[in-house]
Design an enzyme around this catalytic site. Sequence first.
Site, PDB file in Angstrom:
ATOM      1  N   HIS A 195       6.956  12.464 -12.191  1.00 16.37           N
ATOM      2  CA  HIS A 195       7.328  11.662 -12.200  1.00 16.37           C
ATOM      3  C   HIS A 195       8.749  11.074 -12.349  1.00 16.37           C
ATOM      4  O   HIS A 195       9.893  11.318 -12.653  1.00 16.37           O
ATOM      5  CB  HIS A 195       6.226  10.592 -12.130  1.00 16.37           C
ATOM      6  N   HIS A 229       3.213   8.701 -18.177  1.00 19.53           N
ATOM      7  CA  HIS A 229       4.121   7.158 -17.883  1.00 19.53           C
ATOM      8  C   HIS A 229       5.372   7.198 -18.918  1.00 19.53           C
ATOM      9  O   HIS A 229       5.232   6.421 -19.608  1.00 19.53           O
ATOM     10  CB  HIS A 229       3.893   5.658 -17.252  1.00 19.53           C
ATOM     11  N   CYS A 231       1.115  -1.195  -0.020  1.00 17.81           N
ATOM     12  CA  CYS A 231       0.170   0.196   0.144  1.00 17.81           C
ATOM     13  C   CYS A 231       0.930   1.382  -0.004  1.00 17.81           C
ATOM     14  O   CYS A 231       0.143   2.067  -0.116  1.00 17.81           O
ATOM     15  CB  CYS A 231      -1.127   0.120   1.213  1.00 17.81           C
ATOM     16  N   CYS A 283       0.717   3.519  -3.057  1.00 18.71           N
ATOM     17  CA  CYS A 283       0.182   4.643  -3.719  1.00 18.71           C
ATOM     18  C   CYS A 283      -0.598   5.984  -2.094  1.00 18.71           C
ATOM     19  O   CYS A 283      -0.612   7.005  -2.342  1.00 18.71           O
ATOM     20  CB  CYS A 283      -1.590   3.894  -3.734  1.00 18.71           C
ATOM     21  N   HIS A 284      -0.084   5.645  -1.004  1.00 13.94           N
ATOM     22  CA  HIS A 284      -0.654   6.076   0.136  1.00 13.94           C
ATOM     23  C   HIS A 284       0.621   6.961   0.900  1.00 13.94           C
ATOM     24  O   HIS A 284       0.181   7.478   2.219  1.00 13.94           O
ATOM     25  CB  HIS A 284      -1.085   5.244   1.050  1.00 13.94           C
ATOM     26  N   MET A 334      -8.959   0.751  -6.397  1.00 14.70           N
ATOM     27  CA  MET A 334      -8.777   0.277  -5.140  1.00 14.70           C
ATOM     28  C   MET A 334      -8.873  -1.467  -5.185  1.00 14.70           C
ATOM     29  O   MET A 334     -10.005  -2.067  -5.918  1.00 14.70           O
ATOM     30  CB  MET A 334      -9.516   0.457  -4.008  1.00 14.70           C
TER      31      MET A 334
END
Length: 578
Positions: free
Chosen positions: A362, A404, A82, A85-86, A123
Amino acid sequence: MKALSFARKQAFRLLPAAALLLAAPFGAQAQDKTTTTSPEATFQAAPSPLATEPMHQSSNPKAPPMTEAEFEQARVLYFERCAGCHGVLRKGATGKPLTPDITVGKGTEYLKVFIGYGSPAGMPNWLTSGEFNEKQVDLMARYIQHDPPTPPEFGLAEMKKTWKVIVPPELRPKKKENNYNISNIFSTTLRDTGEIALIDGDTKQIINIVKTGYAVHISRMSASGRYLFVIGRDAKINMIDLWMAKPDNVAEIRVGLEARSVDTSKYKGYEDKLAIAGTYWPPQFTIMKGDTLEPLKIVATRGMIVGSQEYHPEPRVASIVASHFKPEFVVNVKETGKTLMVNYANLEALTMTEIGSAQFLHDGGWDSSKRYFMVAANNSNKIAVIDAKDGKLAALTEVGKIPHPGRGANFVHPKFGPVWATGHLGDETISLIATDTKRKDTAFKQVAQLKGQGGGNLFIKTHPKSTNLYVDTTLNPDAKISQSIAVFDIKNLDKGFKVLPIAEWAGLSDDGAKRVVQPEYNKAGDEVWFSVWSAKNKQSALVVVDDKTLKLKAVIKDPRLITPTGHFNVYNTQHDVY
């Protein structure tokens, strides 16, 4: 995304509308299982090296009880699935925040349904996919209601404990001691073994398997073309001397606990003098000596988010490139949405120009002039154009969903002249951005969009000597799409793409995922190499395609080629050829 199962639909009828507040992707599914995970979720959630770091459990009186053992198990799961992402501190990154002020009020049962069944917004369905069992879902639902543990900082003292000069500069070769065509060597990441394979591009034979950090993210060349630098997700940097009889490590260091980027100084007079690496944790970058990796200067990136001017405690350093116009490194900071032009002429009086653009910077690459750095603000669906000569934001261009580009692709469009192209994780489009500044009406605007096979693109590539544009779809949930490559004819883009069955050509007999990733040309520009990437207990391979005929030219198989992902040709990496 595949249709929701009946059970998932029923579960969503029980969830209040507020569920969408947590509808960002948690992480990735195992690559050899059927999944409804979105490509962007799969991409973000590679296992974090922080899973093994000791951290303190802080108590939250409102959180449901957990034993020390349960908390530790849940912490490892969080960092494996996780954190990408978080965020390490759960304050939100490309995913939403998961701090107790948000999660406690929702309650354990609500969170269990959400974690177990996922959401249409991305999710993953951790329970119904088989990735988590009911006990693990319960653990995670309780864990995210506790205060997040904070990993340790990593400063100069910690770095020096890991720093090793294996072969001092004075003991290294005075001239090349091998017969390899160094400029056509490929550095291929063996993701899950903590190694890279150095492969002779002429003979297709493995020169050496070199021990590195975990899951090498990129390989970068020194300006001279002698030294290869690689950095793992665990922030370990390895410096490899390609002049040695058998190229191998000559220096190494760990600059943090998790990282993605490394590069070296390339401005005239500073070639090979300095190296730089940026880390996800701690949020900082480190400048080192270019011949030994001795750490010289550490700079934190914690600060205010562009636009909202809110403080962010965890702004991760994403891509870094070396300017050709000034003694500067171009450092892109993900969460704050800022590009730092770091002047390295005087490290004792370091100066930086801060350029704000958009959040979640990114990866990216230079335009064909090597003046403008095109960097993806991926969850903002924009490309920021950084002028390395004037030190300013030249443009902020809207593109598709979650660009990307890798390094992107430069070519001359039949109508719009020079363009730079990016694919997307979140949709099937390929955006073409005009880069000819003399054409004021189109400069740095999206002038066209191509349609590829689908979302889940990681890399796009062409070559100055080629008329082909290759687009992978590595993270597409459809195996047929993820195992093939789309090829466009640059001279006739309107006719669409041709599909090459790369994984089929690899001739692998097992049932591995066989995801095809990262087209990379050889130095001559007449071959394109692809990784066919399966799990570490499955067979993988490299496939070489003739760029002129689009026919299979060679397949490289070896039991040592475990989870090959990115690969980088020495000459093209050294000279920014893409």
